[in-house]
Motif scaffolding. Structure first.
Motif, PDB file in Angstrom:
ATOM      1  N   LYS A 129       2.026   6.866  -6.617  1.00  0.00           N
ATOM      2  CA  LYS A 129       0.966   7.785  -6.982  1.00  0.00           C
ATOM      3  C   LYS A 129       1.410   9.196  -6.816  1.00  0.00           C
ATOM      4  N   ASP A 130       1.971   9.375  -5.736  1.00  0.00           N
ATOM      5  CA  ASP A 130       2.503  10.731  -5.465  1.00  0.00           C
ATOM      6  C   ASP A 130       3.509  11.151  -6.520  1.00  0.00           C
ATOM      7  N   GLU A 176       0.818  -1.206   0.000  1.00  0.00           N
ATOM      8  CA  GLU A 176       0.000   0.000   0.000  1.00  0.00           C
ATOM      9  C   GLU A 176       0.838   1.236   0.000  1.00  0.00           C
ATOM     10  N   ASP A 228       2.494   1.853  -3.311  1.00  0.00           N
ATOM     11  CA  ASP A 228       1.533   2.396  -4.281  1.00  0.00           C
ATOM     12  C   ASP A 228       1.281   3.865  -4.068  1.00  0.00           C
ATOM     13  N   GLU A 229       1.124   4.128  -2.840  1.00  0.00           N
ATOM     14  CA  GLU A 229       0.879   5.546  -2.491  1.00  0.00           C
ATOM     15  C   GLU A 229       2.002   6.415  -2.939  1.00  0.00           C
TER      16      GLU A 229
END
Lengths: 164, 347
Positions: free
Chosen positions: A159-160, A152, A155-156
């Motif tokens: 994304k950032d 997680e 992924d975060e």
């Protein structure tokens, strides 16, 4: 002695004395004197003529001078005018040159700024990537067990990053 | 003007002379020691063997002059005029003969033996002539000396007096009367002018001799002019005399005679004109002075003095005019002799 009869003795003396007088005067008085008078008259004549000539020359010289002066004045005016024109032109040219130069410099400066900006952004991106790597490394070391949470988190991050 | 004056002065002198002799005729003989006015005048006007200045009482103040005589058998001899005079009265005369020679009361030289003798004495007029010549020489030579010393500069001193006359004679007399070939004759004309002018002027001085009023002097001057004119006569001149152009043939003999006589009347007129003008002037002055002694009156004395002064002024003028006229006529005669006539084409 008679009044109206000429006496021979007086005629004799008169003839001798008058001829002697004539001879002496011609030789020693009249000839040198007449020559001197003539010489003087000629020299006076010449002097007058020379004066007249000098006067004429003077007049023509004056006229010539006047003409020269006039020419010089005209010339001066032309030169002045030309100089003014030239200086005006030069100023104009200098102004436009300066304008162009300024614009060019501004252009150059803008380009440099752009380049610098790009370089700085690249640097920042590189730094961010490095930092990200370090952060990732640390996170990886710490949270290898919690796989799900790790995923997680990654992924975060990604994304950032994409947002960036 | 000169002629008018001449006429007037002659008339005046004739009147005065007749008047004075007439007036004197009564008184002269009765008066002791009185002079005959005609004699008094003539004595002053004529030549003399001694130079008489004036009398103080009965003393004659005179300058004895050399008497030079020549006779073919005696040769040249030299005396003084005082040798032939009565020492008291200063009278010449046969009774005062010296060395066989005497001077008579008319001042003619003679020989006691009756032979011929020539008179070459330095008379009053000859002495006067030497003075005139000396003065003319002084004036002309010092004027010429000025130019010799200083070159052709402005005149100064005597040259200031002589130069205008020289220029006048050259330009106004010679050039105008003779024409283009005047230069040759200027020296003669100048000498003539100065001699006559100074002679006339000095003749006016009291006690001076009447040089230019002496016929022998004017005769000599006129003769010199005559010779000068005729030796310079060109073809035209002689043609005019001996083959007068434009005259019909029958008249030619008469005209030639007239023209030939004319050759001589011209210088004769010169001779007489100067002689008469100067002598007449002297006679007039002396006549006025003689009046004083004739009338023995103060009133006449005053009038005479005034008149003598007046005539003297005129005489100063006449002295110059006569010198001018003599020179001018000489120049005109020369001009006539040397002129190139252009009249040959119209006959």
């Amino acid at each position: 002695m008679d009044l109206i009869l000429p006496s021979s003795g007086l005629i004799f003396w008169q003839l001798i004395a008058f001829l002697a007088l004539l001879f002496i005067l011609i030789k020693f008085a009249w000839k040198p004197m007449l020559a001197a008078l003539e010489e003087r008259e000629t020299s006076i004549d010449n002097a007058l003529k020379a004066a007249e000539q000098a006067r004429n020359e003077m007049a023509s010289l004056k006229a010539e001078n006047e003409k020269l002066l006039q020419d010089a004045r005209l010339e001066r005016d032309t030169i002045l005018r030309k100089a003014q024109e030239a200086s005006a032109k030069m100023i104009e040219e200098a102004k436009s040159e300066a304008g162009k130069q300024g614009a060019l410099m501004i252009e150059n400066a803008k380009a440099v700024i752009e380049t610098e900006k790009k370089a700085a952004l690249t640097e920042v991106k590189n730094q961010v990537a490095l930092l990200t790597l370090e952060v990732t490394e640390k996170l990886l070391r710490k949270n290898l067990s919690e796989d799900k949470a790790q995923k997680e988190l990654v992924d975060e991050f990604i994304k950032d990053l994409k947002l960036n | 003007m000169t002629r008018k004056f001449l006429f007037l002065s002659l008339l005046l002198s004739a009147l005065l002379l007749s008047f004075s002799s007439a007036g004197f005729a009564a008184g002269s003989q009765s008066e002791e020691g009185g002079e005959d006015p005609t004699g008094f005048i003539m004595h002053h006007v004529k030549d003399s063997h001694e130079w008489h200045f004036f009398n103080i009482g009965h003393t004659h103040v005179t300058l004895p002059l050399p008497v030079i005589t020549y006779a073919s058998d005696r040769g040249l001899e030299f005396y003084m005029s005082s040798d032939f005079q009565n020492h008291e009265t200063h009278q010449f005369g046969e009774e005062n003969a010296h060395n066989g020679i005497f001077i008579d009361s008319h001042e003619h030289l003679g020989r006691v033996d009756g032979g011929a003798i020539l008179d070459f004495s330095i008379t009053k007029n000859v002495a006067m002539m030497f003075i005139v010549i000396a003065l003319v020489l002084y004036m002309a030579l010092s004027a010429a000396g000025h130019y010799k010393r200083n070159g052709a500069v402005a005149p100064k001193g005597v040259a200031s007096l002589v130069e205008p006359i020289v220029i006048f004679v050259r330009d106004e007399i010679a050039e105008k009367s003779i024409g283009p070939r005047y230069k040759k004759f200027v020296p003669y004309l100048l000498t003539l002018f100065f001699f006559i002018w100074i002679g006339n002027l000095l003749g006016l001085l009291p006690g001076a001799a009447n040089l230019t009023g002496n016929i022998a002097v004017t005769f000599t001057l006129a003769t010199l002019t005559f010779i000068l004119v005729n030796i310079n006569g060109n073809k035209d001149y002689w043609k005019h005399v001996f083959a007068t152009p434009g005259v019909p043939l029958p008249l030619l003999p008469i005209i030639v005679v007239v023209e030939f006589i004319g050759l001589f009347t011209k210088p004769f007129a010169l001779m007489v004109r100067l002689f008469v003008a100067i002598t007449a002037g002297h006679i007039v002055i002396l006549a006025f002075i003689a009046l004083v002694f004739i009338f023995e009156s103060y009133a006449i004395g005053v009038v005479s003095t005034l008149m003598v002064t007046f005539i003297n002024m005129i005489e100063l003028l006449v002295a110059t005019i006569q010198a001018y006229v003599f020179t001018l006529f000489t120049a005109m005669y020369i001009g006539g002799a040397v002129a190139e006539h252009a009249h040959d084409d119209h006959h």
